[in-house]
Design a protein around this motif. Structure first.
Motif, PDB file in Angstrom:
ATOM      1  N   ALA A  32      57.350 -15.176  29.143  1.00  0.00           N
ATOM      2  CA  ALA A  32      57.908 -14.072  29.933  1.00  0.00           C
ATOM      3  C   ALA A  32      59.359 -13.806  29.554  1.00  0.00           C
ATOM      4  N   VAL A  33      60.159 -14.874  29.433  1.00  0.00           N
ATOM      5  CA  VAL A  33      61.566 -14.704  29.060  1.00  0.00           C
ATOM      6  C   VAL A  33      61.685 -14.202  27.625  1.00  0.00           C
ATOM      7  N   SER A  34      60.786 -14.627  26.746  1.00  0.00           N
ATOM      8  CA  SER A  34      60.850 -14.192  25.347  1.00  0.00           C
ATOM      9  C   SER A  34      60.595 -12.698  25.198  1.00  0.00           C
ATOM     10  N   VAL A  35      59.945 -12.108  26.192  1.00  0.00           N
ATOM     11  CA  VAL A  35      59.657 -10.671  26.163  1.00  0.00           C
ATOM     12  C   VAL A  35      60.848  -9.857  26.679  1.00  0.00           C
ATOM     13  N   MET A  36      61.713 -10.471  27.454  1.00  0.00           N
ATOM     14  CA  MET A  36      62.842  -9.764  28.055  1.00  0.00           C
ATOM     15  C   MET A  36      63.901  -9.456  27.006  1.00  0.00           C
ATOM     16  N   LYS A  37      64.417  -8.242  27.046  1.00  0.00           N
ATOM     17  CA  LYS A  37      65.361  -7.766  26.030  1.00  0.00           C
ATOM     18  C   LYS A  37      66.582  -8.666  25.915  1.00  0.00           C
ATOM     19  N   ARG A  38      67.115  -9.136  27.035  1.00  0.00           N
ATOM     20  CA  ARG A  38      68.335  -9.954  27.028  1.00  0.00           C
ATOM     21  C   ARG A  38      68.043 -11.446  26.946  1.00  0.00           C
ATOM     22  N   GLY A  39      66.771 -11.816  26.858  1.00  0.00           N
ATOM     23  CA  GLY A  39      66.430 -13.222  26.714  1.00  0.00           C
ATOM     24  C   GLY A  39      66.793 -14.045  27.936  1.00  0.00           C
ATOM     25  N   LEU A  40      67.255 -15.269  27.714  1.00  0.00           N
ATOM     26  CA  LEU A  40      67.603 -16.149  28.826  1.00  0.00           C
ATOM     27  C   LEU A  40      68.959 -15.758  29.395  1.00  0.00           C
ATOM     28  N   LEU A  41      68.993 -15.539  30.716  1.00  0.00           N
ATOM     29  CA  LEU A  41      70.214 -15.110  31.396  1.00  0.00           C
ATOM     30  C   LEU A  41      70.891 -16.301  32.076  1.00  0.00           C
ATOM     31  N   PRO A  42      72.215 -16.281  32.204  1.00  0.00           N
ATOM     32  CA  PRO A  42      72.946 -17.395  32.838  1.00  0.00           C
ATOM     33  C   PRO A  42      72.871 -17.313  34.362  1.00  0.00           C
TER      34      PRO A  42
END
Length: 210
Positions: free
Chosen positions: A124-134
């Motif tokens: 799911a995170v790999s699909v998100m444009k910004r990747g892993l968020l802080p």
């Protein structure tokens, strides 16, 4: 002794040196931990460790066993050219997994262990444009420490190995876009610690954004 170590058999099976047997026992234990924490994808995904004293050979799971079925004896020895050196199961290895793991073992002599997952949270995170968020304490650990690799399908070529190597560079963590994650470690214990908290960070991000 590593944090993942368990008591080995009193004597390694014939033909397996003691240092290799220790690596086998630790790697098999790591597969069981992945199963315990539900970081598996049935028979897919893989964890590898470089054979002690060998820069060109590593251990990886047989293609077809669930993580909780992997044992120290069943692990396959393969070299970075793709030649299977020892496989008591006769199952061989996942070709896509070989491409990913050999790419890292060739390019990064500082890395002993490589882990690849596609759990629900990491995909799911790999699909998100910004990747892993802080967003969480676990995620802050990875600030400015993650490489990203664009997914173009499953490839078994030297060109894909070169692309993976270029994307990873000197980092220990990589998100494979639309695919999953890759984690490196100088030891099995270090790689597991990184992967565990990366998984937790991804789980938290998915829950928060929901």
């Amino acid at each position: 002794m590593s944090a993942l170590s368990i008591a080995p058999a009193a004597k390694p099976p014939d033909g397996i040196p003691e240092d290799e047997w220790r690596a086998r026992v630790d790697l098999a234990a790591c597969y069981r931990l992945f199963h315990h924490f539900r970081m598996t994808d049935l028979i897919y995904n893989h964890i590898s460790v470089r054979l002690p004293g060998r820069h060109d050979q590593f251990l990886i799971n047989p293609y077809g066993l669930l993580y909780d079925e992997v044992t120290a004896s069943s692990l396959v020895v393969v070299d970075t050219d793709g030649k299977v050196i020892r496989d008591l199961t006769g199952l061989g290895i996942n070709p896509g997994g070989f491409t990913i793991h050999s790419a890292v073992h060739i390019a990064r002599p500082d890395v002993a262990c490589v882990m690849h997952t596609h759990t629900a949270a990491t995909v799911a995170v790999s699909v998100m444009k910004r990747g892993l968020l802080p967003l969480t304490q676990q995620a802050m650990r990875f600030t400015d420490r993650i490489a990203y690799h664009d997914y173009e399908g499953v490839y078994f070529t030297d060109d894909e190995r070169r692309r993976l190597q270029a994307s990873l560079g000197e980092r220990m963590v990589m998100i494979l876009r639309n695919h999953g994650t890759l984690v490196c470690g100088r030891t099995i214990s270090e790689a597991f610690d990184i992967m565990y908290y990366l998984e937790r960070a991804c789980q938290a991000q998915v829950a928060l954004l929901s």
